[in-house]
Motif scaffolding. Structure first.
Motif, PDB file in Angstrom:
ATOM      1  N   PRO A 117       0.825  -1.213   0.000  1.00  0.00           N
ATOM      2  CA  PRO A 117       0.000   0.000   0.000  1.00  0.00           C
ATOM      3  C   PRO A 117       0.854   1.256   0.000  1.00  0.00           C
ATOM      4  O   PRO A 117       1.918   1.309   0.624  1.00  0.00           O
ATOM      5  CB  PRO A 117      -0.806  -0.127   1.306  1.00  0.00           C
ATOM      6  CG  PRO A 117      -0.884  -1.599   1.540  1.00  0.00           C
ATOM      7  CD  PRO A 117       0.438  -2.151   1.074  1.00  0.00           C
ATOM      8  N   MET A 118       0.390   2.285  -0.694  1.00  0.00           N
ATOM      9  CA  MET A 118       1.183   3.490  -0.903  1.00  0.00           C
ATOM     10  C   MET A 118       1.635   4.127   0.412  1.00  0.00           C
ATOM     11  O   MET A 118       2.797   4.481   0.584  1.00  0.00           O
ATOM     12  CB  MET A 118       0.383   4.511  -1.722  1.00  0.00           C
ATOM     13  CG  MET A 118       1.208   5.711  -2.155  1.00  0.00           C
ATOM     14  SD  MET A 118       2.595   5.233  -3.218  1.00  0.00           S
ATOM     15  CE  MET A 118       3.228   6.845  -3.673  1.00  0.00           C
ATOM     16  N   HIS A 119       0.732   4.276   1.361  1.00  0.00           N
ATOM     17  CA  HIS A 119       1.094   4.919   2.625  1.00  0.00           C
ATOM     18  C   HIS A 119       2.103   4.070   3.415  1.00  0.00           C
ATOM     19  O   HIS A 119       2.982   4.603   4.090  1.00  0.00           O
ATOM     20  CB  HIS A 119      -0.147   5.177   3.473  1.00  0.00           C
ATOM     21  CG  HIS A 119      -1.006   6.280   2.910  1.00  0.00           C
ATOM     22  ND1 HIS A 119      -2.358   6.139   2.713  1.00  0.00           N
ATOM     23  CD2 HIS A 119      -0.693   7.521   2.488  1.00  0.00           C
ATOM     24  CE1 HIS A 119      -2.843   7.262   2.203  1.00  0.00           C
ATOM     25  NE2 HIS A 119      -1.847   8.114   2.062  1.00  0.00           N
ATOM     26  N   THR A 120       1.990   2.749   3.308  1.00  0.00           N
ATOM     27  CA  THR A 120       2.952   1.872   3.968  1.00  0.00           C
ATOM     28  C   THR A 120       4.318   1.992   3.297  1.00  0.00           C
ATOM     29  O   THR A 120       5.353   2.005   3.970  1.00  0.00           O
ATOM     30  CB  THR A 120       2.481   0.409   3.916  1.00  0.00           C
ATOM     31  OG1 THR A 120       1.221   0.293   4.585  1.00  0.00           O
ATOM     32  CG2 THR A 120       3.488  -0.517   4.579  1.00  0.00           C
ATOM     33  N   ALA A 121       4.334   2.084   1.965  1.00  0.00           N
ATOM     34  CA  ALA A 121       5.587   2.246   1.231  1.00  0.00           C
ATOM     35  C   ALA A 121       6.275   3.550   1.613  1.00  0.00           C
ATOM     36  O   ALA A 121       7.492   3.601   1.786  1.00  0.00           O
ATOM     37  CB  ALA A 121       5.322   2.204  -0.271  1.00  0.00           C
ATOM     38  N   VAL A 122       5.485   4.611   1.758  1.00  0.00           N
ATOM     39  CA  VAL A 122       6.038   5.914   2.133  1.00  0.00           C
ATOM     40  C   VAL A 122       6.617   5.869   3.545  1.00  0.00           C
ATOM     41  O   VAL A 122       7.722   6.343   3.797  1.00  0.00           O
ATOM     42  CB  VAL A 122       4.965   7.013   2.019  1.00  0.00           C
ATOM     43  CG1 VAL A 122       5.460   8.313   2.646  1.00  0.00           C
ATOM     44  CG2 VAL A 122       4.589   7.239   0.568  1.00  0.00           C
ATOM     45  N   GLY A 123       5.874   5.297   4.484  1.00  0.00           N
ATOM     46  CA  GLY A 123       6.336   5.226   5.864  1.00  0.00           C
ATOM     47  C   GLY A 123       7.582   4.373   6.015  1.00  0.00           C
ATOM     48  O   GLY A 123       8.523   4.732   6.741  1.00  0.00           O
ATOM     49  N   THR A 124       7.619   3.230   5.319  1.00  0.00           N
ATOM     50  CA  THR A 124       8.787   2.362   5.372  1.00  0.00           C
ATOM     51  C   THR A 124       9.978   3.022   4.693  1.00  0.00           C
ATOM     52  O   THR A 124      11.124   2.920   5.156  1.00  0.00           O
ATOM     53  CB  THR A 124       8.479   1.010   4.693  1.00  0.00           C
ATOM     54  OG1 THR A 124       7.330   0.422   5.312  1.00  0.00           O
ATOM     55  CG2 THR A 124       9.659   0.050   4.817  1.00  0.00           C
ATOM     56  N   GLY A 125       9.718   3.750   3.605  1.00  0.00           N
ATOM     57  CA  GLY A 125      10.784   4.460   2.906  1.00  0.00           C
ATOM     58  C   GLY A 125      11.440   5.510   3.773  1.00  0.00           C
ATOM     59  O   GLY A 125      12.642   5.763   3.667  1.00  0.00           O
ATOM     60  N   ALA A 126      10.652   6.132   4.639  1.00  0.00           N
ATOM     61  CA  ALA A 126      11.208   7.139   5.539  1.00  0.00           C
ATOM     62  C   ALA A 126      12.245   6.520   6.470  1.00  0.00           C
ATOM     63  O   ALA A 126      13.304   7.113   6.733  1.00  0.00           O
ATOM     64  CB  ALA A 126      10.093   7.785   6.354  1.00  0.00           C
ATOM     65  N   MET A 127      11.977   5.322   6.968  1.00  0.00           N
ATOM     66  CA  MET A 127      12.919   4.649   7.847  1.00  0.00           C
ATOM     67  C   MET A 127      14.166   4.207   7.077  1.00  0.00           C
ATOM     68  O   MET A 127      15.285   4.249   7.609  1.00  0.00           O
ATOM     69  CB  MET A 127      12.252   3.436   8.501  1.00  0.00           C
ATOM     70  CG  MET A 127      13.115   2.769   9.567  1.00  0.00           C
ATOM     71  SD  MET A 127      13.495   3.919  10.923  1.00  0.00           S
ATOM     72  CE  MET A 127      14.975   3.183  11.594  1.00  0.00           C
ATOM     73  N   LEU A 128      13.983   3.796   5.831  1.00  0.00           N
ATOM     74  CA  LEU A 128      15.144   3.429   5.020  1.00  0.00           C
ATOM     75  C   LEU A 128      16.076   4.623   4.842  1.00  0.00           C
ATOM     76  O   LEU A 128      17.288   4.464   4.716  1.00  0.00           O
ATOM     77  CB  LEU A 128      14.682   2.912   3.654  1.00  0.00           C
ATOM     78  CG  LEU A 128      13.984   1.547   3.636  1.00  0.00           C
ATOM     79  CD1 LEU A 128      13.544   1.199   2.217  1.00  0.00           C
ATOM     80  CD2 LEU A 128      14.890   0.460   4.205  1.00  0.00           C
TER      81      LEU A 128
END
Length: 278
Positions: A185-196
């Motif tokens: 999901p887009m919002h999950t991808a964005v949130g996980t990307g922030a941690m990366l």
């Protein structure tokens, strides 16, 4: 210090204002898109350093190194904000982390040997490809359902970590479209990307500091390839606005979020290609 004495106080004030404005926009984007702000910071710093007359041999290296340093606090704030809203997938992060770390190490070593022109070309090319993908991808399009196997995920993480390090950006720039194409999901991808972004920026910035030690022609107030003046002006602005971006991300639908992401990437690529051709 003589370098700065060549310019008027009004000119330096304009530069400081531009850096602060860069930080404000980068902070919003960090929360909104999970990109750590680097997609804005890199081209702006590159053009500012060009105006300052920073030697071409170190200009892109200092730009990338400084961007990575500024991403550290921004990505931490952004990932915390997304985690509170439940959009940071810890299981997904755990699978990607080994490959990302290896990629950062490889990218950090390579950055010490690559020229500024190569770093600029890498940034512009990848940014444009990602922008085109986000702008023209059909709704529902997916490359696969979930991450590939262990080896594939390792290579995927390695590519994200290595290329992001060379570009001076947070991992979200690459991980968001890739994960979304794997039906995350887009919002999950964005949130996980922030941690990366945190995993990439900390060792990446350290590597650019070490690679740039004692290198001639760097701008004043630089430690290695990290410029402390840019860091000091940009970071406070990004920290003040990251939360705004995270809140905005949860009030915009996924399609609109992709459009915003693509627009900023295309603008960034155009600016960098222009710099290479002129």
């Amino acid at each position: 210090m003589d370098f700065f004495n060549q310019h008027s106080a009004l000119w330096l004030l304009g530069l400081a204002t531009a850096l602060l404005a860069t930080g404000l926009v980068a902070g919003v984007l960090a929360g909104l898109l999970g990109v750590g702000g680097g997609i804005v910071i890199v081209p702006v710093l590159y053009h500012l350093f060009t105006l300052l007359g920073i030697d071409e041999s170190v200009r892109m290296h200092v730009t990338v190194g400084t961007s990575l340093a500024t991403i550290i606090p921004t990505s931490i704030m952004s990932s915390r904000a997304h985690r509170k809203r439940g959009s940071l997938d810890a299981a997904l992060l755990k699978k990607l982390m080994p490959g990302v770390v290896v990629g950062v190490i490889v990218g950090s070593i390579a950055s010490g040997f690559l020229s500024g022109h190569v770093l600029t070309a890498v940034f512009a090319t990848v940014a444009l490809l990602v922008a085109l993908n986000m702008a023209f991808k059909r709704d529902g399009f997916a490359l696969a359902d979930g991450l590939p196997g262990t080896a594939g995920t390792m290579l995927l993480g390695g590519g994200i970590g290595g290329v992001s390090t060379l570009m001076g950006i947070g991992g979200g720039t690459l991980s968001v479209p890739i994960l979304n194409a794997l039906r995350v999901p887009m919002h999950t991808a964005v949130g996980t990307g922030a941690m990366l972004g945190t995993l990439i920026s900390v060792p990446g910035a350290l590597a650019f500091i070490l690679n740039g030690l004692d290198v001639p022609n760097r701008p004043p107030f630089s430690v290695g390839y990290v410029n402390l003046l840019g860091f000091a002006l940009i970071v406070p602005a990004t920290l003040a606005t990251t939360g705004w971006g995270a809140k905005l991300a949860h009030s915009i639908d996924a399609k609109r979020l992709r459009q915003v992401f693509a627009a900023f990437l295309a603008l960034t690529a155009a600016r960098m290609f222009y710099g290479l051709l002129t």
